[in-house]
Design a protein around this motif. Structure first.
Motif, short mmCIF file in Angstrom:
data_model
loop_
_atom_site.label_atom_id
_atom_site.label_comp_id
_atom_site.label_asym_id
_atom_site.label_seq_id
_atom_site.Cartn_x
_atom_site.Cartn_y
_atom_site.Cartn_z
N TRP A 67 26.70 -11.81 73.21
CA TRP A 67 26.61 -10.36 73.31
C TRP A 67 27.24 -9.66 72.12
O TRP A 67 26.77 -8.60 71.68
CB TRP A 67 27.20 -9.87 74.63
CG TRP A 67 26.29 -10.24 75.76
CD1 TRP A 67 26.49 -11.21 76.69
CD2 TRP A 67 25.00 -9.67 76.04
NE1 TRP A 67 25.40 -11.29 77.54
CE2 TRP A 67 24.48 -10.35 77.16
CE3 TRP A 67 24.24 -8.67 75.45
CZ2 TRP A 67 23.23 -10.05 77.71
CZ3 TRP A 67 23.00 -8.36 76.00
CH2 TRP A 67 22.52 -9.06 77.11
N ILE A 68 28.28 -10.24 71.54
CA ILE A 68 28.88 -9.68 70.33
C ILE A 68 27.87 -9.75 69.19
O ILE A 68 27.69 -8.78 68.44
CB ILE A 68 30.19 -10.41 69.95
CG1 ILE A 68 31.30 -10.02 70.94
CG2 ILE A 68 30.60 -10.12 68.51
CD1 ILE A 68 32.57 -10.82 70.80
N LEU A 69 27.17 -10.89 69.06
CA LEU A 69 26.18 -11.03 67.99
C LEU A 69 24.98 -10.12 68.21
O LEU A 69 24.43 -9.57 67.25
CB LEU A 69 25.75 -12.49 67.86
CG LEU A 69 26.83 -13.43 67.32
CD1 LEU A 69 26.37 -14.88 67.38
CD2 LEU A 69 27.23 -13.04 65.90
N ILE A 70 24.57 -9.92 69.45
CA ILE A 70 23.49 -8.97 69.75
C ILE A 70 23.92 -7.56 69.35
O ILE A 70 23.19 -6.84 68.66
CB ILE A 70 23.10 -9.03 71.24
CG1 ILE A 70 22.34 -10.32 71.54
CG2 ILE A 70 22.26 -7.80 71.63
CD1 ILE A 70 22.12 -10.59 73.03
N GLY A 71 25.11 -7.16 69.76
CA GLY A 71 25.63 -5.83 69.44
C GLY A 71 25.77 -5.63 67.93
O GLY A 71 25.36 -4.59 67.40
N PHE A 72 26.32 -6.62 67.26
CA PHE A 72 26.49 -6.53 65.81
C PHE A 72 25.14 -6.39 65.11
O PHE A 72 24.98 -5.55 64.22
CB PHE A 72 27.24 -7.77 65.28
CG PHE A 72 27.42 -7.76 63.80
CD1 PHE A 72 28.35 -6.94 63.20
CD2 PHE A 72 26.64 -8.59 62.99
CE1 PHE A 72 28.51 -6.93 61.82
CE2 PHE A 72 26.79 -8.58 61.61
CZ PHE A 72 27.73 -7.75 61.02
N VAL A 76 23.97 -3.18 62.84
CA VAL A 76 23.53 -3.32 61.45
C VAL A 76 22.12 -2.76 61.27
O VAL A 76 21.84 -2.02 60.32
CB VAL A 76 23.63 -4.79 60.98
CG1 VAL A 76 22.91 -4.99 59.66
CG2 VAL A 76 25.08 -5.24 60.88
N ALA A 77 21.21 -3.12 62.19
CA ALA A 77 19.83 -2.63 62.10
C ALA A 77 19.81 -1.10 62.16
O ALA A 77 19.10 -0.45 61.37
CB ALA A 77 18.98 -3.22 63.22
N GLY A 78 20.57 -0.51 63.06
CA GLY A 78 20.63 0.94 63.16
C GLY A 78 21.23 1.59 61.91
O GLY A 78 20.75 2.62 61.45
N ALA A 79 22.26 0.96 61.36
CA ALA A 79 22.90 1.49 60.15
C ALA A 79 21.94 1.42 58.96
O ALA A 79 21.86 2.37 58.16
CB ALA A 79 24.18 0.73 59.85
N VAL A 80 21.20 0.33 58.84
CA VAL A 80 20.23 0.20 57.75
C VAL A 80 19.14 1.25 57.91
O VAL A 80 18.74 1.90 56.93
CB VAL A 80 19.65 -1.23 57.68
CG1 VAL A 80 18.44 -1.31 56.76
CG2 VAL A 80 20.72 -2.23 57.24
N TRP A 81 18.64 1.41 59.12
CA TRP A 81 17.60 2.43 59.39
C TRP A 81 18.11 3.81 58.96
O TRP A 81 17.43 4.53 58.24
CB TRP A 81 17.25 2.43 60.87
CG TRP A 81 16.27 3.51 61.26
CD1 TRP A 81 16.46 4.87 61.22
CD2 TRP A 81 14.93 3.33 61.70
NE1 TRP A 81 15.34 5.53 61.64
CE2 TRP A 81 14.38 4.61 61.94
CE3 TRP A 81 14.15 2.21 61.96
CZ2 TRP A 81 13.10 4.79 62.41
CZ3 TRP A 81 12.86 2.40 62.42
CH2 TRP A 81 12.34 3.68 62.65
N ALA A 82 19.30 4.19 59.43
CA ALA A 82 19.84 5.51 59.12
C ALA A 82 20.07 5.68 57.62
O ALA A 82 19.74 6.73 57.05
CB ALA A 82 21.15 5.73 59.88
N LEU A 101 14.36 -6.47 56.87
CA LEU A 101 15.69 -6.80 57.37
C LEU A 101 15.82 -6.43 58.86
O LEU A 101 16.25 -7.25 59.67
CB LEU A 101 16.75 -6.06 56.55
CG LEU A 101 18.20 -6.46 56.78
CD1 LEU A 101 19.01 -6.24 55.52
CD2 LEU A 101 18.82 -5.71 57.93
N ILE A 102 15.40 -5.23 59.20
CA ILE A 102 15.51 -4.77 60.59
C ILE A 102 14.60 -5.60 61.51
O ILE A 102 15.02 -6.03 62.59
CB ILE A 102 15.19 -3.27 60.70
CG1 ILE A 102 16.24 -2.44 59.97
CG2 ILE A 102 15.09 -2.83 62.17
CD1 ILE A 102 15.85 -0.98 59.75
N GLY A 103 13.36 -5.83 61.09
CA GLY A 103 12.44 -6.62 61.90
C GLY A 103 12.94 -8.03 62.16
O GLY A 103 12.84 -8.55 63.27
N GLY A 104 13.52 -8.66 61.13
CA GLY A 104 14.10 -9.99 61.31
C GLY A 104 15.29 -9.98 62.25
O GLY A 104 15.43 -10.84 63.13
N ALA A 105 16.15 -8.98 62.09
CA ALA A 105 17.32 -8.87 62.97
C ALA A 105 16.90 -8.67 64.42
O ALA A 105 17.44 -9.31 65.33
CB ALA A 105 18.22 -7.72 62.51
#
Length: 162
Positions: A67-72, A76-82, A101-105
Motif C-alpha cells: 500500500w505504501i508503494l501504491i500510494g507513492f 508521483v504520477a499526480g505530481a508529474v501530471w500537475a 511515465l504515468i501510464g507505466g506507473a
C-alpha cells in the motif's frame, strides 16, 4: 490539444503494458512454465513477482509495503501530471514523456491492486553477461518517460547565459 496528447500517451502505455503482461503471463502460461527462451540470450521471458521496487528493493512482502508503494506511485504520477500541465502545456515531447511515465506507473499500480505484486517477465542478457533481473514494459515506459522529461526539458535563456 496537448492535454489530449498526455491522456493518449498514458492510455497507450497502460494498455500496452497490461496487454503484454496478460499475453505473456497468462496467454503463454509463463506463470506455469516459469521460463520461455525467445531469442536467447538477448530476450527471454522469466516469470517474476515483484513485491518491491526495481531490482527487488524494498521487497517486504507485506500489505503495508504494498500500500505504501501504491500510494507513492500515485503521488508521483499526480505530481508529474500537475507539473507537466502547469510548466509545459504546449510541449508535445514533454506530454508524451510524462504520459509514458504515468501510464507505466499506473500499470504497475493496477498489478499491485489485482495480484498484490507487479508481474515481471522480460529478461535480457548480452555479451556473456547473465542478467538475473526481470522487468516489464511498464518499467520501460517509466524509464523512457523519465529520460524524455530530462532531455526535452527546455532550458531558460537566463540559465544558459550563466
Amino acid at each position: 490539444m496537448t492535454q489530449r496528447v498526455l491522456i493518449w500517451a498514458i492510455l497507450l502505455a497502460f494498455l500496452i503494458d497490461q496487454a503484454s503482461k496478460y499475453a505473456v503471463v497468462h496467454g503463454l502460461q509463463l506463470s506455469r512454465r516459469l521460463a520461455i527462451d525467445v531469442l536467447p540470450p538477448v530476450l527471454n521471458f522469466r516469470y517474476g513477482e515483484n513485491r518491491g521496487i526495481n531490482f527487488g528493493l524494498f521487497d517486504g512482502n507485506s500489505d503495508l509495503t504494498r500500500w505504501i508503494l501504491i500510494g507513492f506511485s500515485l503521488i508521483v504520477a499526480g505530481a508529474v501530471w500537475a507539473w507537466v500541465h502547469r510548466k509545459h502545456p504546449g510541449s508535445v515531447p514533454m506530454q508524451v514523456s510524462a504520459g509514458l511515465l504515468i501510464g507505466g506507473a499506473v500499470g504497475n499500480v493496477v498489478d499491485r491492486l489485482v495480484y498484490g505484486y507487479v508481474l515481471d517477465f522480460l529478461n535480457m542478457s548480452c555479451c556473456t553477461i547473465n542478467n538475473p533481473f526481470v522487468f516489464n514494459l511498464a518499467d520501460v515506459f517509466i524509464f523512457a518517460g523519465a529520460i524524455g522529461m530530462v532531455i526535452f526539458e527546455p532550458r531558460s535563456k537566463a540559465k544558459n547565459a550563466s
